[in-house]
Design a protein around this motif. Structure first.
Motif, PDB file in Angstrom:
ATOM      1  N   SER A  79      33.415   6.773  20.369  1.00 32.65           N
ATOM      2  CA  SER A  79      33.459   5.270  20.353  1.00 32.65           C
ATOM      3  C   SER A  79      32.117   5.283  19.809  1.00 32.65           C
ATOM      4  O   SER A  79      31.123   4.156  18.981  1.00 32.65           O
ATOM      5  CB  SER A  79      33.971   4.770  21.563  1.00 32.65           C
ATOM      6  OG  SER A  79      35.132   4.653  21.370  1.00 32.65           O
ATOM      7  N   ARG A 200      37.672   8.889  16.432  1.00 32.79           N
ATOM      8  CA  ARG A 200      37.681   7.280  17.673  1.00 32.79           C
ATOM      9  C   ARG A 200      36.564   6.292  18.052  1.00 32.79           C
ATOM     10  O   ARG A 200      35.875   6.421  17.516  1.00 32.79           O
ATOM     11  CB  ARG A 200      37.947   7.792  19.106  1.00 32.79           C
ATOM     12  CG  ARG A 200      38.183   6.895  20.053  1.00 32.79           C
ATOM     13  CD  ARG A 200      37.989   7.343  21.231  1.00 32.79           C
ATOM     14  NE  ARG A 200      38.546   6.381  22.601  1.00 32.79           N
ATOM     15  CZ  ARG A 200      40.105   6.664  22.438  1.00 32.79           C
ATOM     16  NH1 ARG A 200      40.839   7.349  22.059  1.00 32.79           N
ATOM     17  NH2 ARG A 200      40.225   5.364  23.216  1.00 32.79           N
ATOM     18  N   ARG A 202      36.734   2.545  19.670  1.00 31.12           N
ATOM     19  CA  ARG A 202      37.312   2.078  20.138  1.00 31.12           C
ATOM     20  C   ARG A 202      36.459   0.125  20.128  1.00 31.12           C
ATOM     21  O   ARG A 202      35.278   0.590  21.370  1.00 31.12           O
ATOM     22  CB  ARG A 202      38.222   1.866  21.532  1.00 31.12           C
ATOM     23  CG  ARG A 202      39.325   3.155  20.786  1.00 31.12           C
ATOM     24  CD  ARG A 202      40.519   2.281  19.812  1.00 31.12           C
ATOM     25  NE  ARG A 202      41.161   3.461  19.643  1.00 31.12           N
ATOM     26  CZ  ARG A 202      41.692   4.494  18.905  1.00 31.12           C
ATOM     27  NH1 ARG A 202      40.738   4.538  17.932  1.00 31.12           N
ATOM     28  NH2 ARG A 202      42.602   5.198  19.051  1.00 31.12           N
TER      29      ARG A 202
END
Length: 494
Positions: A79, A200, A202
């Motif tokens: 992330s 990814r 997040r």
């Protein structure tokens, strides 16, 4: 390998790379000072001011947060990687959109195209930031040093070729963009062994890092103003040509010595993070680091202050001789800055970045009006004098509100870390000053006079260093002699 041995090994590799990089950068500046017109060099300085400001927000302090954390999960790293890329894209877009504003502010229409070209770096550089942090966290400074040296050589060669082909102010921008690509490729080739980011992102996984990093980025922004606001005012009020000369002096007296210091601070930041709960050990190592940095910097900046006229003529040409008084004042600024240089690493490692931010904000608040007044009353020299005044005034408050807060009452150790290197530098400065007054540049030439002054200064300082009985000098001598013995044994010598 013990933590001490890792730190010394890291410092050795960082020292080699930083000395190489700064030497190449200085050579590049000296060559550009001869090849470019004053206005072109000033335009390149304006581009640097704009891109350096944007660079403060490139990763919002995430790289520092990764090194400071004791444990980082793999999904968090992924992330953080893509968040860095996002920040870079946003900054690059803002620079492209705001290039016209920069041209208007400095009253230089050509600056729009220059800033637009430089904005491309922000779409490239973020792809290597995570790997740089992970390699620093693992104390892989040997590989980082090799990557930095390779990138600096690409920067130098590309810039020089572009300047020789007549690209003028575009030459440093072209060189920087090419070097950024080289650096990212090398960091990816070596850093992916530590982590391969997945697809990814997040924001919940990055929130805690941002809470640390935002203040670090804000602190960097304030430090940027501390270092560069004089150049901004000089460029706005005095024009590109004056900014070119001011930046030559600032680079030699402040920026280049400061770029050598990370071979101490970059290695000691992760070490400070590891021992942050042991105040006694932290205090001992911090003041030792301060003494090391002052011992390294004081001979450079005070020596440069004495030989400034011959140095300017030899390295940059007589057209820049007017900047000699500016250079001399900025040498004193460089001496004060080197004393405060390790504070940032200490405050980040002990999670006191907010204290650092508020202190630096106070310092900047005092500095901004002083520089503006100095510029309009005394030009580039007035800017330099204003910087020196504020730096001198903030030295004791730095100890009171930052060092004492983290390390406890330790004023004697603070003074000793500054006094021993200063005491050792005085004989060198006195001897060079006397010889400089006796020698006549018109009869022997500036080059021969400068070589004589530098040689004498190096000999006097070397003898003083060998004879000094302080614990600081004894420890430095021990480290140096141990490195020499190891090198001799590797080559089969006794």
């Amino acid at each position: 390998m013990s933590l001490r041995e890792k730190a010394i090994s890291g410092a050795k590799w960082s020292a080699a790379s930083m000395i190489s990089i700064v030497s190449v950068q200085f050579l590049q500046v000296a060559i550009l000072a001869h090849l470019l017109r004053p206005g072109e060099l000033g335009l390149a300085s304006m581009v640097s001011l704009v891109t350096t400001l944007a660079d403060m927000f490139l990763d919002m302090g995430l790289s520092t947060a990764i090194v400071q954390r004791k444990n980082v999960a793999a999904n968090e790293l992924s992330s953080l990687y893509w968040l860095n890329v996002l920040f870079g894209a946003v900054l690059g877009g803002l620079l492209l959109a705001g290039s016209g504003l920069a041209a208007w502010f400095f009253s230089e229409p050509e600056l729009k195209a220059l800033v637009g070209l430089a904005a491309l770096m922000f779409f490239v550089s973020p792809h290597g930031l995570l790997y740089q942090s992970l390699m620093a966290r693992e104390l892989m400074f040997d590989m980082l040093s090799k990557i930095e040296v390779a990138s600096s050589m690409v920067l130098f060669i590309t810039t020089l070729v572009a300047a020789l082909r007549g690209y003028g102010a575009y030459s440093p921008v072209i060189g920087a963009l090419t070097a950024a690509v080289c650096r990212v490729v090398l960091l990816n080739l070596n850093g992916r062994k530590l982590h391969k980011p997945g697809l990814r992102l997040r924001f919940s996984e990055t929130r805690s890092y941002l809470s640390f990093g935002v203040f670090q980025a804000m602190d960097s922004m304030v430090n940027y103003l501390n270092v560069n606001f004089g150049g901004i005012v000089a460029g706005r009020a005095l024009g590109a040509a004056t900014l070119g000369g001011y930046n030559l002096a600032l680079n030699c007296a402040v920026n280049f010595p400061a770029r050598l210091n990370p071979f101490f601070t970059r290695v000691l930041f992760p070490v400070f993070s590891i021992i942050q709960d042991d105040i006694a050990k932290l205090r001992q190592n911090y003041y030792k680091l301060t003494g090391f940095i002052a011992m390294f910097n004081f001979p450079l900046v005070f020596g440069l202050m004495v030989v400034a006229p011959d140095f300017v003529v030899c390295m940059f040409g007589e057209k820049w001789l007017w900047a000699t008084p500016v250079l001399r004042v900025l040498c004193l600024v460089g001496a004060f800055r080197c004393i405060g240089n390790p504070v940032a690493s200490l405050m980040m490692a002990t999670a006191n970045i907010r204290v650092s931010f508020w202190f630096n904000l106070t310092k900047t608040t005092a500095m901004l009006p002083a520089i503006i007044v100095g510029a309009y009353l005394g030009g580039a020299l007035g800017v330099a004098i204003s910087l020196l005044t504020v730096e001198a005034m903030m030295l004791l408050p730095m100890y009171r509100f930052m060092l004492k807060r983290v390390l406890g009452p330790s004023f004697g150790e603070f003074c000793n870390a500054c006094f021993v290197p200063l005491r050792m530098t005085i004989p060198m400065v006195a001897s060079v000053l006397v010889v400089s007054e006796l020698l006549d540049a018109s009869s022997m030439g500036h080059v021969l006079k400068l070589v004589t002054e530098v040689t004498l200064g190096a000999v006097v300082f070397g003898v003083t260093f060998l004879l000094d009985r302080s614990l600081l000098c004894a420890e430095i001598r021990g480290i140096v002699f141990k490195m020499v013995r190891k090198a001799a044994l590797r080559h089969g010598l006794q």
